[in-house]
Design a protein around this motif. Sequence first.
Motif, PDB file in Angstrom:
ATOM      1  N   ARG A 112       0.757  -1.459   0.358  1.00  0.00           N
ATOM      2  CA  ARG A 112      -0.319  -0.009   0.236  1.00  0.00           C
ATOM      3  C   ARG A 112       0.650   1.034  -0.296  1.00  0.00           C
ATOM      4  O   ARG A 112       0.634   2.118   0.824  1.00  0.00           O
ATOM      5  N   VAL A 113       1.560   1.034  -0.438  1.00  0.00           N
ATOM      6  CA  VAL A 113       2.598   2.981  -0.649  1.00  0.00           C
ATOM      7  C   VAL A 113       3.490   2.813  -1.873  1.00  0.00           C
ATOM      8  O   VAL A 113       3.407   2.255  -2.663  1.00  0.00           O
ATOM      9  N   LYS A 114       3.173   4.151  -2.368  1.00  0.00           N
ATOM     10  CA  LYS A 114       3.730   4.474  -3.459  1.00  0.00           C
ATOM     11  C   LYS A 114       4.576   6.340  -3.318  1.00  0.00           C
ATOM     12  O   LYS A 114       4.013   6.758  -2.705  1.00  0.00           O
ATOM     13  N   GLU A 115       5.473   6.346  -4.324  1.00  0.00           N
ATOM     14  CA  GLU A 115       5.972   7.337  -4.035  1.00  0.00           C
ATOM     15  C   GLU A 115       6.963   8.094  -4.896  1.00  0.00           C
ATOM     16  O   GLU A 115       7.255   7.256  -5.315  1.00  0.00           O
ATOM     17  N   ASP A 116       6.614   9.034  -6.075  1.00  0.00           N
ATOM     18  CA  ASP A 116       7.555   9.391  -6.777  1.00  0.00           C
ATOM     19  C   ASP A 116       8.655   9.712  -6.268  1.00  0.00           C
ATOM     20  O   ASP A 116       9.311  10.478  -5.592  1.00  0.00           O
ATOM     21  N   VAL A 117       9.546   9.392  -7.474  1.00  0.00           N
ATOM     22  CA  VAL A 117      10.654   9.302  -7.550  1.00  0.00           C
ATOM     23  C   VAL A 117      11.293  10.255  -8.502  1.00  0.00           C
ATOM     24  O   VAL A 117      11.212  10.594  -9.224  1.00  0.00           O
ATOM     25  N   VAL A 118      11.554  11.014  -7.413  1.00  0.00           N
ATOM     26  CA  VAL A 118      11.748  12.756  -8.246  1.00  0.00           C
ATOM     27  C   VAL A 118      13.382  13.085  -8.836  1.00  0.00           C
ATOM     28  O   VAL A 118      14.045  13.600  -7.799  1.00  0.00           O
ATOM     29  N   PRO A 119      13.717  13.958  -9.827  1.00  0.00           N
ATOM     30  CA  PRO A 119      15.427  13.826 -10.124  1.00  0.00           C
ATOM     31  C   PRO A 119      15.607  15.447  -9.440  1.00  0.00           C
ATOM     32  O   PRO A 119      14.764  15.768  -9.145  1.00  0.00           O
ATOM     33  N   GLY A 120      16.973  15.222  -8.994  1.00  0.00           N
ATOM     34  CA  GLY A 120      17.085  16.417  -7.463  1.00  0.00           C
ATOM     35  C   GLY A 120      16.546  16.994  -6.262  1.00  0.00           C
ATOM     36  O   GLY A 120      16.135  17.512  -5.460  1.00  0.00           O
ATOM     37  N   LYS A 121      15.260  15.392  -5.661  1.00  0.00           N
ATOM     38  CA  LYS A 121      14.576  15.858  -4.715  1.00  0.00           C
ATOM     39  C   LYS A 121      15.032  14.479  -3.894  1.00  0.00           C
ATOM     40  O   LYS A 121      15.535  13.723  -4.279  1.00  0.00           O
ATOM     41  N   GLU A 122      15.699  14.806  -2.382  1.00  0.00           N
ATOM     42  CA  GLU A 122      15.833  13.942  -1.896  1.00  0.00           C
ATOM     43  C   GLU A 122      14.628  13.287  -1.393  1.00  0.00           C
ATOM     44  O   GLU A 122      13.440  13.914  -0.301  1.00  0.00           O
ATOM     45  N   LYS A 123      13.976  12.216  -1.828  1.00  0.00           N
ATOM     46  CA  LYS A 123      12.472  11.537  -1.262  1.00  0.00           C
ATOM     47  C   LYS A 123      12.772   9.979  -0.302  1.00  0.00           C
ATOM     48  O   LYS A 123      14.101   9.494  -0.608  1.00  0.00           O
ATOM     49  N   MET A 124      11.755   9.857   0.119  1.00  0.00           N
ATOM     50  CA  MET A 124      12.305   8.509   0.854  1.00  0.00           C
ATOM     51  C   MET A 124      10.803   7.831   1.106  1.00  0.00           C
ATOM     52  O   MET A 124       9.876   7.691   1.214  1.00  0.00           O
ATOM     53  N   MET A 125       9.997   6.602   1.078  1.00  0.00           N
ATOM     54  CA  MET A 125       9.090   5.703   1.429  1.00  0.00           C
ATOM     55  C   MET A 125      10.035   4.977   3.016  1.00  0.00           C
ATOM     56  O   MET A 125      11.112   4.429   2.546  1.00  0.00           O
ATOM     57  N   TRP A 126       8.583   4.235   3.471  1.00  0.00           N
ATOM     58  CA  TRP A 126       9.163   2.767   4.186  1.00  0.00           C
ATOM     59  C   TRP A 126       7.982   2.208   4.242  1.00  0.00           C
ATOM     60  O   TRP A 126       7.209   2.815   4.405  1.00  0.00           O
ATOM     61  N   PHE A 127       7.911   0.780   5.048  1.00  0.00           N
ATOM     62  CA  PHE A 127       7.070  -0.143   5.311  1.00  0.00           C
ATOM     63  C   PHE A 127       8.108  -1.025   5.983  1.00  0.00           C
ATOM     64  O   PHE A 127       8.944  -1.279   6.890  1.00  0.00           O
ATOM     65  N   ILE A 128       7.232  -1.980   6.468  1.00  0.00           N
ATOM     66  CA  ILE A 128       7.801  -2.984   7.615  1.00  0.00           C
ATOM     67  C   ILE A 128       6.760  -4.418   6.375  1.00  0.00           C
ATOM     68  O   ILE A 128       5.562  -4.623   7.110  1.00  0.00           O
ATOM     69  N   PRO A 129       7.627  -4.600   6.161  1.00  0.00           N
ATOM     70  CA  PRO A 129       6.701  -5.789   5.647  1.00  0.00           C
ATOM     71  C   PRO A 129       6.905  -6.991   6.232  1.00  0.00           C
ATOM     72  O   PRO A 129       7.107  -7.499   7.722  1.00  0.00           O
ATOM     73  N   GLN A 130       5.483  -7.565   6.272  1.00  0.00           N
ATOM     74  CA  GLN A 130       4.784  -8.529   7.211  1.00  0.00           C
ATOM     75  C   GLN A 130       4.205  -9.798   6.937  1.00  0.00           C
ATOM     76  O   GLN A 130       3.855 -10.655   7.454  1.00  0.00           O
ATOM     77  N   LYS A 131       4.375 -10.115   5.363  1.00  0.00           N
ATOM     78  CA  LYS A 131       4.202 -11.453   4.996  1.00  0.00           C
ATOM     79  C   LYS A 131       5.063 -11.296   3.535  1.00  0.00           C
ATOM     80  O   LYS A 131       5.388 -11.146   3.116  1.00  0.00           O
TER      81      LYS A 131
END
Lengths: 312, 538
Positions: free
Chosen positions: A146-165
């Motif tokens: 259930r995660v989605k995040e744009d990966v944008v050139p020149g921007k520091e971005k992150m996403m995180w999650f805890i896999p459970q299965k």
Amino acid sequence: MYILSTQASNFVSGVDKAFLIILGISFLFLIGLTLTMLYFIYKYNRKKHPQATQIKGSTTLEIVWTVIPTILVMVMFYYGWAGWHFMKKAPEDSFNIKVIARMWNFTFEYENGKRTDTLFVPKNKAVKLNLNSMDVVHSLYIPSFRVKEDVVPGKEKMMWFIPQKEGIYELFCTEYCGLQHSYMYNWVKVMPEDQFDNWYADTTRQETTAVIESPAASGKRIMKNIGCFACHTVDGSKLVGPSFKGLYGEMQTVVTGGQERQVEADDEYIKKSIYDPNADIVKGFNKGLMLPYTNQLSEDNIRQIIEYLKTL
Amino acid sequence: MQAATPIPTDVSYLEYKGKYKGIFSWIFSTDHKRIALLYLYSMMVMFLVGVLLGLAMKLELIAPGKTIMEAKDYNAVFTVHGVIMIFMIVVPGLPAVFGNFLLPIMIGAKDVAFPKLNLLSWYIYVLGALLVIASVLFGNGTPDTGWTFYAPYSFKTGTNLLPAIFGAFVLGFSSILTGLNFIVTIHRMRAPGMTWTKMPLFPWTLYGTGWIQLLATPVVGITLVLVSLERIFGIGVFDPALGGDPILYQHLFWIYSHPAVYIMILPAMGAISEIIPTFAQKHVFGYRAIVASTLAIAFVGYFVWGHHMFTAGMSGTAQYTFSLLTFLVAIPSAIKVFNWISTMHQGSIRLETPFYWAASFIFVFMIGGLSGLVLGSLATDVYVHDTAFVVAHFHFIVFGGVGFAFFGAIHYWFPKMFGRMYDKGLANTGWIVFFIGFLALYAPMFYLGMKGMPRRYYDYLPEFHAANILSTLGSWVMAFGLVIILINLFRSAKHGPKADKNPWNGKTLEWTVPSPPPVENFAETPVYGEKDGPYEYQ
Ligand code: HEM
Ligand SMILES: [Cu+2]
Ligand SMILES: [Cu+2]
């Protein structure tokens, strides 16, 4: 909820609850209003009801049907917020992985130097992906998490999650990024922690893809992602480079250091053609057009490509 | 205005030629009704092109892997499809055709405030359309960025993007001028006695739309100019490689393009608000509430653009503020639906083609709007953003909303515009076939999106296959319905039986003039008395 994809991370419960509430209320309204409308159309048909009663409105009703929806949308807003707000901040002790997106593949770099194109993650441990793009905007989407995040050139971005299965899940690029956008997908493999640790500690084995497709299918996908088909075809016609049709196992005429010679297109030859394309030039083609793929393709990848070429 | 030769009041606008002959009596005419038909025909051509491109995409997606075209072509097809449908069809859409034709008549005026400007708007529209067509046919490759022209991909692609962007820029001027014209017309030219609260609802929605056209369109104009400058001179506003900010581009783009959705939908709601009272033979329910909700949508609609960018990288505060505002803008739309349905209550409903379109409009519009709640909520939007779910949502809103309202409007006002009636049986058949096809075409996309299929995908994994087959079959059914509808209308415009002045017993002013109306609409300027109003059925 079965209508969405597999439930495999810590965000699932919040997101699916928001879905349930919004879709639930929506269906109630849709069905309720549609039935009311159909009932009116039936009941107040000209034949049954030849004379309309002129009613111009009702302030009470207007207030009622302004206030009730307002309350309901605030409820929806709340659940949408509640299922989302902790996506914004990763725990301090997360396991860090660097993501490099480029047209048209993702590469995952681990802190100990391992590089893969499937995302390997430990189960029940917070994982933080640091997102980098080399060219245009991409978007990293893992439906089962259930995660989605744009990966944008020149921007520091992150996403995180805890896999459970445990399991293998799809990972897509969802921001249109050009020609091969629809082939910019790969997999996430969730492993039990001890198994992951073993995999992680072993830096000698560069196992980069979870074996889930046939090697030939992976080979085809890798070639699509990395753009080999911009210059090569599989149907026998010539582009910038020779076609792969019927190549494997045949004798090929190449020019090596000005000298023409015959070689068999076997594993060794193909590997050399990819890692050092300008050593042997296929007769009738030009030197310097194909660049070495030493850094982009592992030996594993080459094996899969060869499997695919065999099928042509 | 030629004061020398008085314009006859008993010759219809279709027959009256003025100074020119043949085609020139159309393309030089400043009569708002002729201009409306110019728009109708030019949009029809573009619409058919857009539909064919849509069908081609659906055919490609009937199976994984290549079916009829390469990835490169698919990307070009959805780009051109999107540009045509948005900038040439649904944005000008109802205002350009029905607004032009009916606004002056419905408020009791002879024409719009600036007839020459009105004709100029159409010229600009044609010029913009030609530029976009040029980008497809000439140069090195059809644009492949999607109709959103996102940076920095729009600088990286080698395709012929500039004419397409310039075309969209030019089309914007047409929109701005039409909006300006309508605002002035509504302020200055209402019939004596027609106070603001006695103005019919369709002109009200044109008024709301006019303001959005006037205030929001320049933003996208400037943005597109910046993109062009960046492509030509590398000025570095949006391209991170030059120190620019791609997210800034997205903000500027959506500051226009979200309100643009309301440019499209408000007049559609206006048309529905005319059709339902007429066929229920009943005063519209909650006139003031409908007007207030129109203005509320036009106003709040400016502040919700960020819901297109929940995954793009905004601060958390910005994200939940945009989410909250998006939920607020849903309420006025809901109010309208409640009022339309209540108008049917205690009515005396005559089941005719326009009413079928209006009722099915309410249904598909509800689906579009309710699915919008999923997209406005943060947790769920992160999951379905940029998937097939969004494609389903906006087709339900723009095609289901604007499209159904357009077809409803054309079947409603057709006798007024052409002075003839269409074959009702055929019209109803066309409607039901189209409606079923529409649902089969787009409903599966909701499912696909919820399963995680991204949008703008030329190829897909086998698990998405079944729903895609259904969707493609639906596209054929819908296309068949469309063919029935169009053939019927085209034939009837020439050969249909003559229509009365007021075939539906409507109460708004357009039904008081002959069908088709004379050049200057009214022999005598109508006057609203104390008791008169647009929905007084007693
Ligand atoms: C025959 C009717 C139509 C069909 C079969 C159709 C089909 C499609 C398909 C398959 C896509 C691509 C979805 C994707 O991103 O993967 C698409 C995109 C789109 N359609 Fe349609 N459509 C139709 C009519 C319309 C209409 C009437 C409108 C406007 C109101 C419209 C507006 C759009 C827009 C804006 C896009 C997005 C283009 C982009 O991604 O840049 N379509 N359509
Ligand atoms: Cu992509
Ligand atoms: Cu929007």
